[in-house]
Every structure is written in C-alpha cells, then in structure tokens.
Design an enzyme around this catalytic site. Structure first.
Site, mmCIF file in Angstrom:
data_model
loop_
_atom_site.group_PDB
_atom_site.id
_atom_site.type_symbol
_atom_site.label_atom_id
_atom_site.label_comp_id
_atom_site.label_asym_id
_atom_site.label_seq_id
_atom_site.Cartn_x
_atom_site.Cartn_y
_atom_site.Cartn_z
ATOM 1 N N LYS A 127 0.862 -1.182 0.000
ATOM 2 C CA LYS A 127 0.000 0.000 0.000
ATOM 3 C C LYS A 127 0.898 1.232 0.000
ATOM 4 C CE LYS A 127 -3.557 -2.073 -0.569
ATOM 5 N NZ LYS A 127 -4.386 -1.794 -1.745
ATOM 6 N N ASP B 25 0.527 -0.566 -4.972
ATOM 7 C CA ASP B 25 -0.834 -0.080 -5.206
ATOM 8 C C ASP B 25 -0.998 1.285 -4.537
ATOM 9 O OD1 ASP B 25 -3.482 0.340 -5.621
ATOM 10 O OD2 ASP B 25 -4.182 -1.513 -4.669
ATOM 11 N N GLU C 111 -0.053 -0.173 -9.567
ATOM 12 C CA GLU C 111 -1.522 -0.291 -9.566
ATOM 13 C C GLU C 111 -2.169 1.044 -9.222
ATOM 14 O OE1 GLU C 111 -3.152 -3.864 -7.973
ATOM 15 O OE2 GLU C 111 -5.021 -2.917 -7.350
ATOM 16 N N ASP D 166 -7.576 -0.520 -11.102
ATOM 17 C CA ASP D 166 -8.507 -1.093 -10.115
ATOM 18 C C ASP D 166 -9.727 -0.191 -9.939
ATOM 19 O OD1 ASP D 166 -9.846 -2.038 -7.895
ATOM 20 O OD2 ASP D 166 -8.085 -2.268 -6.631
ATOM 21 N N LYS E 5 -13.050 -6.662 -8.486
ATOM 22 C CA LYS E 5 -13.656 -6.815 -7.165
ATOM 23 C C LYS E 5 -15.144 -7.118 -7.346
ATOM 24 C CE LYS E 5 -10.629 -3.942 -4.335
ATOM 25 N NZ LYS E 5 -9.479 -3.636 -5.183
HETATM 26 MG MG MG Z 1 -6.066 -2.020 -5.768
#
Ligand code: MG
Length: 366
Positions: free
Chosen positions: A165, A193, A218, A241, A265
């Site tokens: 992250k 990401d 990402e 994403d 997702k």
């Molecule tokens: Mg992501």
C-alpha cells in the site's frame, strides 16, 4: 423456487494486525460487513456478503449497503433466485447504480443456484483450473523497513505475491518499493498499489525512480485519464482497479492499451453475475486479473475462491483470502488458505454455512 424472505446482519470484523492503512492517510480499524440470507419456499437459504473498505475507498459504505438492501429487497420477493439474469434486471430497474448493494443479493442467489443444482459455484462458473490458486497479501502502509519485514514474514507463511500500500509521500513510497525486493525470491510478484493516492507529477516521479525494479504499478491516480497518462510514460506493468468498475470501462481500457491487468472486485461491479461477465471478457481478450472484493469475511472469501478457481491459471495475477486478515469467523466450513494458496470448496453452492447464533438478530427482515 421462489424467494420468500431476505434477512441481513451487520457483522463487525476486527483486524488481526489491528489496523489497515492505505493512501492519503486512510485507515480502517474495524470492518463493518453486511451478511445477507435469501430464504426460499423450498427450504434452501443462500448466503451473500458485502464489506466496503470503509466509507472513503469506493463510492460505497456499510450503512449504504443496508439502506440499499431495504430498497431493493421487496422487489425480489417472489422471484426465482436461479434466474440470475432476470434477478439482476429487476435489481437494476428498482435501484439505479449502487452495484455494491446488489452484490450480496446476487451472491446469495448464486449460492441458491448451486445448492438447487447440487453443484459448487466454481462448476457453474466454468469449472476448476488446477488444484488451488495462489493468493497475494496486502501490506498495510507503514515505514519502508516495517513493510519489508511484513513481506518477509508473510513470505514465510507461504505467500509469493505481495501488494504494497503506497500512495503516500513520494520519497517514502520509493523507499517502500525499493526495500522489498531484498526479501523476495525469483518468481515472487510485487505490486505497488497507490489506490489513487498520487497526483500525476508524484506518480511520474515514483514510476521513474522504480523503473529498474520488478514491480507492478496499480492505480496510481484518481482519474482514468491521469492513470493513462502515467501508463504511457512507464515501462512497468500496469494494473487498474478503482476506475475499472464496469465492463464498459474494461472495454475502454483495453482499446486504449491502458493496462496489462485489472483488479476485479466482486462488490465493485455488482456481484458474481457481472464479475463473471467481466472475467470472461478479460480471458477472451488476454487481460489478467487480480480477483477479489473490497473486503469481507468468510462468505466473500468463498465467493472469491469460486470465481478465482474457475479462472484459467494464466489469467490469475492473484486473489485474496480476506478471512485470514480478520479475527472473526462466522462459518466454520469457509475456505482457509494453506501455504499462501486457496481452493474453492466442493459442497454445493458457495459451500459456507454461517452460524446464525454467532450473527445475532438480523438488522433487516423482509
Ligand atoms: Mg487495488
């Protein structure tokens, strides 16, 4: 088979690590998940779940899921839950947008379709590819060395794919990305990401600084156009994403060459029906996927397992087992990771039997 009632519970899921932090100083200490039961006139119950990553990640929040279920639910009473196309059409007619609200209802009806057919959802989604599949571990945002230590510790548990992250301050993010390869081995996958957290000039600096690192980038920026600009300036493999929230956006991204893979997702796109449609389009057009959800517990993890396991291996960039991030289990038969890998269950439907006594009183009864 007809839907006779719909029940929903709020389920609090504490985190094993205590806190999950990502871009722009966002964090969650306690996940507020919504578990849905769809009951039928033949005595079968289907289970679904949706758990937004707090209210500030996607346009989704826990109380919104519950309000939306109260809005849509009455229109579903009397429908055949196995007719998933019709079910989704009725949901879209009743409430425009709000895909995450529809996801647990759609998921529960896939569970019912599987139970009524005597088949696991993975079989209905196309059948299993391989014995199991590899998971990634999300590494909560911390200081660079602390994140590298987490990667090393999760590697020792069997994970081979890691998602850092980032999306914070530029120098710290460069250090985060550069700190991790020393604890990785050839064949491991590293993803950075940013969760929309960088402006374009910040993304450009990070991507340039890590151009020699074997890392995927990402969702660097908030908008599709900003991401596309950065994509055209970096040689690193690129994942989108947050902006890949519909089949339309995947088609557009593919036409623009905007990404090498997407993060799919289930809740973001409105459930397993829509996720399968996007998954099959990605397989047909050569796009790999990280298959997961915005968060969740045992039921979401089971749904991810069925969707990921029924996806050809070369298209599975990775998948997630959210039920191992949290300390609370509601279904003893939910799939559990073994050495960084997961398999879909072989029982009919999603193969999860939540313990209703653990859930307490429903907050919704329709
Ligand atoms: Mg992501």
């Amino acid at each position: 088979m007809r839907i006779t009632s719909i029940r929903a519970w709020g389920v609090e899921l504490p985190l094993r690590e205590g806190r999950y932090s990502w871009s722009n100083d966002n964090f969650v200490d306690l996940f507020d998940s919504t578990v849905v039961a769809v009951d039928t006139d033949v005595g079968l119950t289907g289970w679904g779940e949706v758990c937004p990553l707090g209210p500030a990640y996607l346009p989704a929040y826990a109380n919104g899921a519950r309000a939306g279920i109260r809005e849509i639910g009455p229109a579903l009473i009397g429908l055949d839950p196995r007719e998933l196309g019709r079910l989704n059409a009725v949901m879209d007619q009743t409430l425009k947008g709000h895909p995450y609200v529809k996801s647990p209802l759609d998921m529960a009806c896939w569970d019912l379709l599987g139970k009524s057919a005597g088949l696991p959802v993975a079989t209905l989604l196309g059948g299993r590819h391989g014995e199991d599949f590899a998971l990634y571990r999300a590494i909560s945002q911390e200081a660079p060395e602390a994140m590298a230590a987490r990667v090393g510790a999760y590697r020792a548990e069997g994970y081979r794919k890691f998602q850092l992250k980032v999306g914070g301050e530029v120098e710290a993010d460069i250090a985060r990305i550069k700190a991790c390869p020393k604890v990785l081995e050839p064949g491991d996958i590293l993803v950075a990401d940013a969760n929309t957290g960088w402006t374009m000039h910040e993304a450009a600096r990070v991507c340039d600084a890590v151009r020699e690192v074997d890392v995927y980038i990402e969702q660097p920026c908030a908008s599709y156009d900003a991401c596309l600009t950065i994509r055209r300036r970096t040689p690193r493999p690129f994942v989108l994403d947050e902006v890949m929230d519909s089949l339309d956006m995947v088609v557009r991204g593919l036409a623009d060459g905007a990404m090498d893979a997407i993060n799919l997702k289930i809740g973001k796109v409105g459930g397993l029906t829509r996720a399968r449609q996007i998954r099959d389009f990605c397989v047909s057009t050569g796009l790999a996927m990280t298959i997961e959800d915005s968060w969740g517990g045992d039921i979401v993890t089971a749904a991810i397992a069925h969707l990921a396991h029924s996806t050809p291996e070369e298209f599975r960039l990775s998948a997630t087992d959210f039920n191992s991030y949290v300390t609370r289990s509601i279904a003893p038969d939910a799939p559990r990771r073994i050495a960084g890998r997961l398999a879909a269950g072989s029982a009919p439907g999603l193969g999860v039997s939540p313990d209703v006594d653990l859930l307490g009183e429903p907050v919704i009864r329709l």
